[in-house]
Write a protein that holds these residues in place. Sequence first.
Motif, PDB file in Angstrom:
ATOM      1  N   LEU A  61      19.076  87.168  24.226  1.00 17.00           N
ATOM      2  CA  LEU A  61      17.756  87.560  24.722  1.00 17.00           C
ATOM      3  C   LEU A  61      17.368  88.943  24.208  1.00 17.00           C
ATOM      4  O   LEU A  61      16.178  89.195  23.930  1.00 17.00           O
ATOM      5  N   HIS A  62      18.338  89.823  24.088  1.00 12.58           N
ATOM      6  CA  HIS A  62      18.060  91.159  23.546  1.00 12.58           C
ATOM      7  C   HIS A  62      17.567  91.060  22.101  1.00 12.58           C
ATOM      8  O   HIS A  62      16.591  91.717  21.711  1.00 12.58           O
TER       9      HIS A  62
ATOM     10  N   LEU B 265       1.228  94.249  26.889  1.00  9.56           N
ATOM     11  CA  LEU B 265       2.174  93.331  26.263  1.00  9.56           C
ATOM     12  C   LEU B 265       3.299  94.093  25.581  1.00  9.56           C
ATOM     13  O   LEU B 265       4.472  93.687  25.624  1.00  9.56           O
ATOM     14  N   MET B 266       2.948  95.220  24.970  1.00 13.68           N
ATOM     15  CA  MET B 266       3.970  96.035  24.322  1.00 13.68           C
ATOM     16  C   MET B 266       4.981  96.558  25.330  1.00 13.68           C
ATOM     17  O   MET B 266       6.195  96.541  25.089  1.00 13.68           O
ATOM     18  N   TYR B 267       4.504  97.023  26.482  1.00 10.02           N
ATOM     19  CA  TYR B 267       5.412  97.524  27.507  1.00 10.02           C
ATOM     20  C   TYR B 267       6.322  96.417  28.034  1.00 10.02           C
ATOM     21  O   TYR B 267       7.500  96.661  28.342  1.00 10.02           O
ATOM     22  N   VAL B 268       5.810  95.200  28.146  1.00  6.99           N
ATOM     23  CA  VAL B 268       6.626  94.084  28.623  1.00  6.99           C
ATOM     24  C   VAL B 268       7.763  93.797  27.647  1.00  6.99           C
ATOM     25  O   VAL B 268       8.933  93.673  28.044  1.00  6.99           O
ATOM     26  N   LEU B 269       7.441  93.679  26.348  1.00  9.92           N
ATOM     27  CA  LEU B 269       8.469  93.375  25.355  1.00  9.92           C
ATOM     28  C   LEU B 269       9.444  94.537  25.189  1.00  9.92           C
ATOM     29  O   LEU B 269      10.655  94.326  25.054  1.00  9.92           O
TER      30      LEU B 269
ATOM     31  N   ALA C 153      13.671  91.794  20.873  1.00 14.32           N
ATOM     32  CA  ALA C 153      13.528  92.850  19.874  1.00 14.32           C
ATOM     33  C   ALA C 153      12.749  92.345  18.662  1.00 14.32           C
ATOM     34  O   ALA C 153      11.885  93.054  18.117  1.00 14.32           O
ATOM     35  N   ASN C 154      13.007  91.114  18.232  1.00 13.49           N
ATOM     36  CA  ASN C 154      12.260  90.534  17.117  1.00 13.49           C
ATOM     37  C   ASN C 154      10.774  90.405  17.448  1.00 13.49           C
ATOM     38  O   ASN C 154       9.906  90.730  16.622  1.00 13.49           O
ATOM     39  N   LEU C 155      10.473  89.938  18.643  1.00 15.23           N
ATOM     40  CA  LEU C 155       9.068  89.801  19.054  1.00 15.23           C
ATOM     41  C   LEU C 155       8.391  91.167  19.134  1.00 15.23           C
ATOM     42  O   LEU C 155       7.213  91.308  18.800  1.00 15.23           O
TER      43      LEU C 155
ATOM     44  N   LEU D   8      14.927  96.510  26.118  1.00 18.16           N
ATOM     45  CA  LEU D   8      15.822  97.539  26.635  1.00 18.16           C
ATOM     46  C   LEU D   8      16.644  97.024  27.812  1.00 18.16           C
ATOM     47  O   LEU D   8      17.840  97.327  27.935  1.00 18.16           O
ATOM     48  N   PHE D   9      16.024  96.234  28.672  1.00 16.06           N
ATOM     49  CA  PHE D   9      16.720  95.720  29.850  1.00 16.06           C
ATOM     50  C   PHE D   9      17.855  94.775  29.455  1.00 16.06           C
ATOM     51  O   PHE D   9      18.993  94.918  29.924  1.00 16.06           O
ATOM     52  N   PHE D  10      17.566  93.809  28.575  1.00 11.67           N
ATOM     53  CA  PHE D  10      18.604  92.854  28.178  1.00 11.67           C
ATOM     54  C   PHE D  10      19.721  93.547  27.397  1.00 11.67           C
ATOM     55  O   PHE D  10      20.895  93.183  27.537  1.00 11.67           O
TER      56      PHE D  10
END
Length: 260
Positions: free
Chosen positions: A187-188, A129-133, A192-194, A138-140
Amino acid sequence: MSTMQFLLWVAMPYACAAVFIVGHIWRYRYDKFGWTTRSSQSYENRLLRWGSPMFHFGILLVLVGHVVGLLIPREWLYAIGVTEHLYHLGATWMGTAAAVLTLAGLVILIYRRRTVGPVFLATTRMDKLMYVLLGASLFFGTVATMVHQVFGPGYPYRETISPWVRSLLIFQPDPALMQQIPLSFALHVITANLLFALWPFTRLVHVFSAPIPYLFRPYIVYRSRDEAPSGMRPVRRGWDPVTAPPERRRNRRGITANRP
């Protein structure tokens, strides 16, 4: 201000910040032995040797760029001679290079974690989950920079997002500043908040670990039990081995220790 705007730009940032702070305190108090990166270097080192430096060096540059762009008012930069053109060049091109370097390192690390068997078995659900967020944030952020700053006319985030961040820090939130921001920037910020809310419960806590006590700890004295080299004084024995006869068991003062 609609309810959704209040939730996104006031409630969620403060809630994530509270979880970030309280979560780290709880983690340090009740899970000190788990406060670690859970290193997998012993499982595989070839990909790690490339991916880890790229990611860490890139993320440090990204962090510096965010601190300058979000927390320092542009009037302060003008006062020290950093013009709008100079700032734009640094933020756009150096920021893009740092983002690409960070994403490339992250891709290598994720590929390594997915394809190397022992590393994959050591990956927890929280890691995934950490890698997804982390990857999404970073992507957005990279997409927003490329679309609006590099190939677009430029979005004045220092007039919207930056003042909004500073308004949160002084507890006078102004969500109206975020009403018209582009979707990629929104979205970025949300991802980032999550990520900050998830941070205390992942291996990312190692960011706040520094071996400062190591600089002040006393020296550790190692004494050899080997035979002394020629020319050196022989090592005196404090106690005879327990296998020696009782009459030979003497302490340092030469008093016989009559043991049964």
